[in-house]
Design a protein around this motif. Structure first.
Motif, PDB file in Angstrom:
ATOM      1  N   ALA A  97      69.230  71.503  12.007  1.00 61.47           N
ATOM      2  CA  ALA A  97      69.002  70.984  13.315  1.00 61.47           C
ATOM      3  C   ALA A  97      69.315  71.811  14.204  1.00 61.47           C
ATOM      4  N   LEU A  98      70.523  72.493  14.090  1.00 62.01           N
ATOM      5  CA  LEU A  98      71.185  73.298  15.198  1.00 62.01           C
ATOM      6  C   LEU A  98      70.093  74.825  15.291  1.00 62.01           C
ATOM      7  N   HIS A  99      69.782  75.146  14.334  1.00 63.95           N
ATOM      8  CA  HIS A  99      68.697  76.341  14.155  1.00 63.95           C
ATOM      9  C   HIS A  99      67.245  75.795  14.635  1.00 63.95           C
ATOM     10  N   ARG A 100      66.820  74.651  14.782  1.00 67.41           N
ATOM     11  CA  ARG A 100      65.726  74.238  15.287  1.00 67.41           C
ATOM     12  C   ARG A 100      65.761  74.273  17.075  1.00 67.41           C
ATOM     13  N   ALA A 101      67.099  73.757  17.199  1.00 65.40           N
ATOM     14  CA  ALA A 101      67.332  73.806  18.597  1.00 65.40           C
ATOM     15  C   ALA A 101      67.489  75.089  19.190  1.00 65.40           C
ATOM     16  N   GLU A 102      68.104  75.937  18.820  1.00 69.23           N
ATOM     17  CA  GLU A 102      68.089  77.202  18.968  1.00 69.23           C
ATOM     18  C   GLU A 102      66.891  77.853  19.075  1.00 69.23           C
ATOM     19  N   ALA A 103      65.865  77.557  18.167  1.00 65.36           N
ATOM     20  CA  ALA A 103      64.511  77.908  18.148  1.00 65.36           C
ATOM     21  C   ALA A 103      63.773  77.520  19.361  1.00 65.36           C
ATOM     22  N   ALA A 104      64.035  76.403  19.721  1.00 68.74           N
ATOM     23  CA  ALA A 104      63.202  75.713  20.755  1.00 68.74           C
ATOM     24  C   ALA A 104      63.687  76.387  21.991  1.00 68.74           C
ATOM     25  N   PHE A 105      64.989  76.588  21.987  1.00 67.31           N
ATOM     26  CA  PHE A 105      65.668  77.008  23.176  1.00 67.31           C
ATOM     27  C   PHE A 105      64.975  78.284  23.576  1.00 67.31           C
ATOM     28  N   SER A 106      64.900  78.993  22.423  1.00 71.41           N
ATOM     29  CA  SER A 106      64.337  80.528  22.679  1.00 71.41           C
ATOM     30  C   SER A 106      63.040  80.695  23.119  1.00 71.41           C
ATOM     31  N   MET A 107      62.506  79.807  22.471  1.00 69.67           N
ATOM     32  CA  MET A 107      60.632  79.296  22.658  1.00 69.67           C
ATOM     33  C   MET A 107      60.832  78.882  24.178  1.00 69.67           C
ATOM     34  N   LEU A 108      61.258  78.018  24.579  1.00 78.06           N
ATOM     35  CA  LEU A 108      61.124  77.549  26.030  1.00 78.06           C
ATOM     36  C   LEU A 108      61.520  78.583  26.992  1.00 78.06           C
ATOM     37  N   THR A 109      62.475  79.478  26.581  1.00 81.25           N
ATOM     38  CA  THR A 109      63.276  80.339  27.705  1.00 81.25           C
ATOM     39  C   THR A 109      61.939  81.538  27.840  1.00 81.25           C
ATOM     40  N   GLU A 110      61.662  82.094  26.598  1.00 85.11           N
ATOM     41  CA  GLU A 110      60.627  82.937  26.592  1.00 85.11           C
ATOM     42  C   GLU A 110      59.129  82.464  27.448  1.00 85.11           C
ATOM     43  N   GLN A 111      59.005  81.263  26.977  1.00 85.27           N
ATOM     44  CA  GLN A 111      57.774  80.706  27.762  1.00 85.27           C
ATOM     45  C   GLN A 111      57.949  80.618  29.307  1.00 85.27           C
ATOM     46  N   TYR A 112      59.116  80.262  29.845  1.00 89.39           N
ATOM     47  CA  TYR A 112      59.302  80.262  31.234  1.00 89.39           C
ATOM     48  C   TYR A 112      59.323  81.732  31.614  1.00 89.39           C
ATOM     49  N   ARG A 113      59.930  82.571  30.853  1.00 84.01           N
ATOM     50  CA  ARG A 113      59.876  83.957  31.781  1.00 84.01           C
ATOM     51  C   ARG A 113      58.510  84.409  31.713  1.00 84.01           C
ATOM     52  N   SER A 114      57.571  83.920  30.781  1.00 86.35           N
ATOM     53  CA  SER A 114      56.231  84.715  30.821  1.00 86.35           C
ATOM     54  C   SER A 114      55.313  83.946  31.758  1.00 86.35           C
ATOM     55  N   THR A 115      55.397  82.726  31.980  1.00 88.24           N
ATOM     56  CA  THR A 115      54.614  81.906  32.621  1.00 88.24           C
ATOM     57  C   THR A 115      55.176  81.731  34.381  1.00 88.24           C
ATOM     58  N   ALA A 116      56.552  81.652  34.374  1.00 89.94           N
ATOM     59  CA  ALA A 116      57.204  81.122  35.653  1.00 89.94           C
ATOM     60  C   ALA A 116      57.816  82.244  36.459  1.00 89.94           C
ATOM     61  N   ALA A 117      58.183  83.236  35.785  1.00 88.85           N
ATOM     62  CA  ALA A 117      59.092  83.991  36.501  1.00 88.85           C
ATOM     63  C   ALA A 117      58.322  85.336  37.070  1.00 88.85           C
ATOM     64  N   HIS A 118      56.948  85.546  37.030  1.00 83.50           N
ATOM     65  CA  HIS A 118      56.250  86.555  37.738  1.00 83.50           C
ATOM     66  C   HIS A 118      55.810  85.841  39.234  1.00 83.50           C
ATOM     67  N   PRO A 119      55.451  84.799  39.339  1.00 83.82           N
ATOM     68  CA  PRO A 119      55.220  84.427  40.626  1.00 83.82           C
ATOM     69  C   PRO A 119      56.362  84.685  41.669  1.00 83.82           C
ATOM     70  N   ALA A 120      55.843  85.202  42.959  1.00 77.92           N
ATOM     71  CA  ALA A 120      56.966  85.383  43.841  1.00 77.92           C
ATOM     72  C   ALA A 120      57.913  84.314  44.288  1.00 77.92           C
ATOM     73  N   GLY A 121      57.220  83.089  44.081  1.00 80.68           N
ATOM     74  CA  GLY A 121      58.049  81.828  44.643  1.00 80.68           C
ATOM     75  C   GLY A 121      59.070  81.215  43.601  1.00 80.68           C
ATOM     76  N   SER A 122      58.945  81.727  42.475  1.00 76.06           N
ATOM     77  CA  SER A 122      59.907  81.433  41.369  1.00 76.06           C
ATOM     78  C   SER A 122      60.860  82.428  41.266  1.00 76.06           C
ATOM     79  N   VAL A 123      60.973  83.602  41.764  1.00 75.80           N
ATOM     80  CA  VAL A 123      62.106  84.839  41.645  1.00 75.80           C
ATOM     81  C   VAL A 123      63.392  83.974  42.315  1.00 75.80           C
ATOM     82  N   VAL A 124      63.115  83.352  43.599  1.00 75.93           N
ATOM     83  CA  VAL A 124      64.260  83.014  44.320  1.00 75.93           C
ATOM     84  C   VAL A 124      64.185  81.256  44.367  1.00 75.93           C
ATOM     85  N   GLU A 125      65.097  80.480  44.129  1.00 74.22           N
ATOM     86  CA  GLU A 125      65.171  79.118  44.074  1.00 74.22           C
ATOM     87  C   GLU A 125      66.356  78.651  45.053  1.00 74.22           C
ATOM     88  N   VAL A 126      65.837  77.815  46.032  1.00 72.18           N
ATOM     89  CA  VAL A 126      66.740  77.529  46.990  1.00 72.18           C
ATOM     90  C   VAL A 126      67.226  76.285  46.515  1.00 72.18           C
TER      91      VAL A 126
END
Length: 342
Positions: A97-126
């Protein structure tokens, strides 16, 4: 303790009661655990179904007691299934279960980086408001796995000094490399000498400068938090959270530049000093690491034997080398022998 393996409080109570004896009846277990007889029977049935407890033979070689003679049958007795057999599947499931959670965490982190980290609005969060600023600040500190870089300047606004201690201690306990540059005025507050001494003793590296351009915390060089001028948000405390970008790289570069020019702080019996005392000696924890390293033990094994993280061992080794003025561990060993550290 056993709740981590999937047992509820009542099940754990019966299970631990059985640990103390080869076999026991439901009545004996109810008396020892403090549970009612009906509850004990229910728990025993559940434990038997799950394979954690087995029913011992109801007829045995011993003479029946008075209650058994009156009822005409032998009372069922229970015994534990060997924990190495019964609990191993639960442990494996928890690990999976821990390994599945870590895998899900890594997947979500990478997905966020690839889809949300590039637009200028997501670089800075107020972030606006005392609670929100404090919440994100603690998230950055508690989420750090490798490194925290901090600028301390001015009076705290959204996060009082006393509220940062637990997050700092948690990071140091995990072996996070914790470096702080403080403006001289920041250390003028009450009890700051005591806090500085405790932080340095715990492993925090602190340096002093006359002034700093801003407050800041950088977590794992992945994100940073910088307070905004209160006038920008109708007087409410506010901050920006900067994600991976050229701006974050610039903030890290600014920290390293100030760090290189700042004066290290040292603690001695007489107080906190911005210059090293005439003669420094390793701490007890550093000497423990030194003894293991000189015995040829790897950093990983040393961390395991001392019950600390490998990053803590690396940090203590780096400080030993700084104290010795050594460029290698071989030179460190030579200096330690000459200085009589061991």
């Amino acid at each position: 303790m056993l709740q981590a393996l999937g047992l509820g409080p009542a099940e754990e109570s019966i299970y631990t009661a059985l640990l103390a004896r080869p076999t026991a009846s439901a009545e004996e277990l109810a008396g020892q655990s403090g549970l009612g007889r009906a509850e004990t029977d229910r728990v025993l049935r559940e434990l038997v179904t799950r394979g954690l407890v087995a029913v011992a033979a109801e007829s045995g070689s011993g003479a029946p007691d008075q209650a058994e003679r009156a009822s005409g049958h032998r009372t069922a007795r229970y015994r534990l299934t060997p924990p190495s057999v019964a609990l191993a599947p639960f442990l494996v499931e928890q690990r999976n279960a821990l390994h599945r959670a870590e895998a899900a965490f890594s997947m979500l982190t990478e997905q966020y980086r690839s889809t949300a980290a590039h637009p200028a609005g997501s670089v800075v969060e107020v972030v606006v408001g005392v609670e929100q600023v404090a919440h994100r600040f603690h998230q950055l500190q508690r989420g750090a796995q490798e490194e925290l870089l901090v600028f301390l300047v001015g009076d705290p606004i959204a996060v009082p000094r006393e509220d940062t201690g637990m997050s700092e201690s948690s990071a140091l306990d995990r072996g996070v490399d914790f470096r702080v540059v403080a403006a001289r005025s920041y250390l003028d507050g009450p009890d700051m000498a005591k806090e500085v001494r405790e932080g340095i003793t715990a492993g925090l590296e602190l340096r002093l400068v006359d002034s700093l351009p801003l407050k800041m915390v950088v977590s794992d060089r992945e994100r940073a938090m910088v307070p905004l001028d209160m006038a920008d948000c109708d007087g409410e405390p506010s901050a920006i959270v900067v994600h991976r970008s050229g701006l974050l790289t610039a903030l890290v570069h600014l920290f390293e530049k100030e760090w290189a020019q700042a004066r290290p702080l040292y603690t001695t019996a007489t107080g906190v000093h911005a210059e090293p005392p005439t003669e420094q000696h390793p701490t007890e924890g550093e000497l423990e690491v030194l003894a293991l390293l000189l015995a040829g033990i790897s950093d990983r094994r040393a961390a395991s034997q001392l019950g600390v993280s490998i990053r803590t061992v690396e940090r203590r080794t780096r400080r030993l080398m700084d104290l010795a003025g050594a460029d290698s561990r071989l030179q460190l060993g030579w200096h330690a022998a000459r200085a009589g550290w061991l």
